[in-house]
Scaffold this motif. Structure first.
Motif, short mmCIF file in Angstrom:
data_model
loop_
_atom_site.label_atom_id
_atom_site.label_comp_id
_atom_site.label_asym_id
_atom_site.label_seq_id
_atom_site.Cartn_x
_atom_site.Cartn_y
_atom_site.Cartn_z
N ASP A 116 29.37 118.30 26.64
CA ASP A 116 29.41 118.62 28.06
C ASP A 116 29.71 117.30 28.77
O ASP A 116 29.61 116.22 28.17
N ASP A 162 29.18 116.45 32.82
CA ASP A 162 28.27 116.03 33.89
C ASP A 162 26.81 116.07 33.45
O ASP A 162 26.34 117.07 32.88
N ASP A 163 26.10 115.01 33.72
CA ASP A 163 24.68 114.86 33.35
C ASP A 163 24.48 114.80 31.84
O ASP A 163 23.35 114.85 31.35
N THR A 164 25.56 114.73 31.09
CA THR A 164 25.47 114.58 29.63
C THR A 164 26.09 113.24 29.22
O THR A 164 25.45 112.43 28.56
N ASP A 213 24.62 119.34 25.47
CA ASP A 213 24.64 119.78 26.87
C ASP A 213 23.27 119.51 27.48
O ASP A 213 22.25 119.57 26.78
N ASP A 214 23.25 119.22 28.79
CA ASP A 214 21.97 118.93 29.45
C ASP A 214 21.30 120.20 29.98
O ASP A 214 20.17 120.14 30.45
#
Ligand SMILES: [Mg+2]
Length: 308
Positions: free
Chosen positions: A69, A71-73, A235-236
């Motif tokens: 993933d 974003d944020d990952t 993934d987050d």
């Protein structure tokens, strides 16, 4: 020692990772379960920190492909991008549909909770949302300068010899901008994004396909052409991780120290990847190296034998 191990060790030697190496509880499951490392300070050496004969069962990497993933990952949620994104969604709800400013944050949170994204939620509720218009506001207004080049991440990715693929709900323009800002755009062979999952999205109320839907997961596996059982998916979002597990991917929950039910691994930060999932880097060459070391050690008489 193979070039891959040498590169990993070189990478590790440049960074301070003592805390990660000394975690008291293993965070992984499966046949590669690792023992806690003793000690925690001082220089990192192959013998004390990465002695594969002591730590691992000999094995080649169980992964042919790593799906990330974005974003944020691959970058932290603390950059401020996530907060800016939320504000942009609120603005979109107010500007395009006239929702009261005071209610926009609650509506946005509810849409995310129920549908996984505001765009999916609005379309599902019958709102005529043009995806390009949505992305031009929600992503187009982001302060991308908050995302900084990450040389450490780039070094890490470059040591991973398997196929590396991005799988994001974001649109392609955002994905390219974020990867470019991080300095890792050329580290991936493929980007599976909003447009991949929604190739013929009209301005009608056609449902939007995004993670964590099963359809999105199947599209990703199909487009990537991977065997999910030999593919690692990071993934987050716990719901996305659960969806990944449902299609038999090997799953990693990023940004957490504790695994969710469907996660095979928990990774506090992407930079902990080597410590938590070292088997990514295992290869036939390393198998041979481990066997060689074992044979060498077996051929040395023990101190007791010499003294006898
Ligand atoms: Mg994410």
């Amino acid at each position: 020692m193979g070039p891959v191990w040498a590169a990993i060790l070189d990478h590790l030697a440049k960074d301070s990772i003592g805390n990660c190496l000394t975690r008291s509880e293993p965070t992984r499951i499966g046949r590669f379960a690792r023992k806690p490392y003793p000690g925690g300070t001082g220089p990192i050496t192959f013998e004390t920190k990465f002695n594969p004969t002591a730590v691992f069962h000999s094995a080649s990497s169980p992964f042919d492909c790593i799906i990330f993933d974005l974003d944020d990952t691959l970058y932290s949620s603390k950059t401020g991008i996530g907060q800016a994104l939320k504000r942009n969604i609120d603005d979109f709800l107010v500007e395009r549909f006239g929702f009261p400013e005071s209610q926009a944050p609650t509506l946005r949170a509810e849409l995310f909770k129920i549908y996984g994204s505001s765009l999916v939620g609005l379309r599902s509720l019958g709102y005529d949302v043009d995806a390009d218009d949505y992305h031009s506001v929600v992503h187009g207004r982001l302060p991308y300068d908050l995302i900084k080049p990450d040389a450490r991440l780039r070094n890490l990715l470059q040591t991973i010899k398997q196929r590396k693929i991005i799988f994001t709900n974001s649109d392609r323009i955002h994905a390219m901008k974020a990867l470019d800002r991080l300095g890792i755009k050329d580290c991936f062979e493929q980007i599976i994004c909003f447009e991949t999952m929604n190739p013929n999205l009209s301005k009608s109320t056609t449902p939007v396909v995004l993670k964590p839907s099963m359809e999105a997961m199947k599209i990703a596996i199909d487009v990537a052409g991977v065997d999910p059982r030999r593919t690692l998916f990071l993934d987050d979002n716990a719901k996305n991780v659960a969806a990944g597990k449902a299609v038999e991917l090997q799953t990693v929950l990023v940004g957490k120290t504790v695994k969710s039910k469907e996660a095979d691994y928990a990774l506090e930060s992407i930079t902990n990847l080597v410590q938590v999932i070292p088997e990514i880097w295992f290869s036939e060459e390393d198998d041979q190296m481990i066997s060689h070391i074992k044979n060498e050690m077996d051929s040395i008489p023990s101190a007791t034998t010499v003294g006898a």
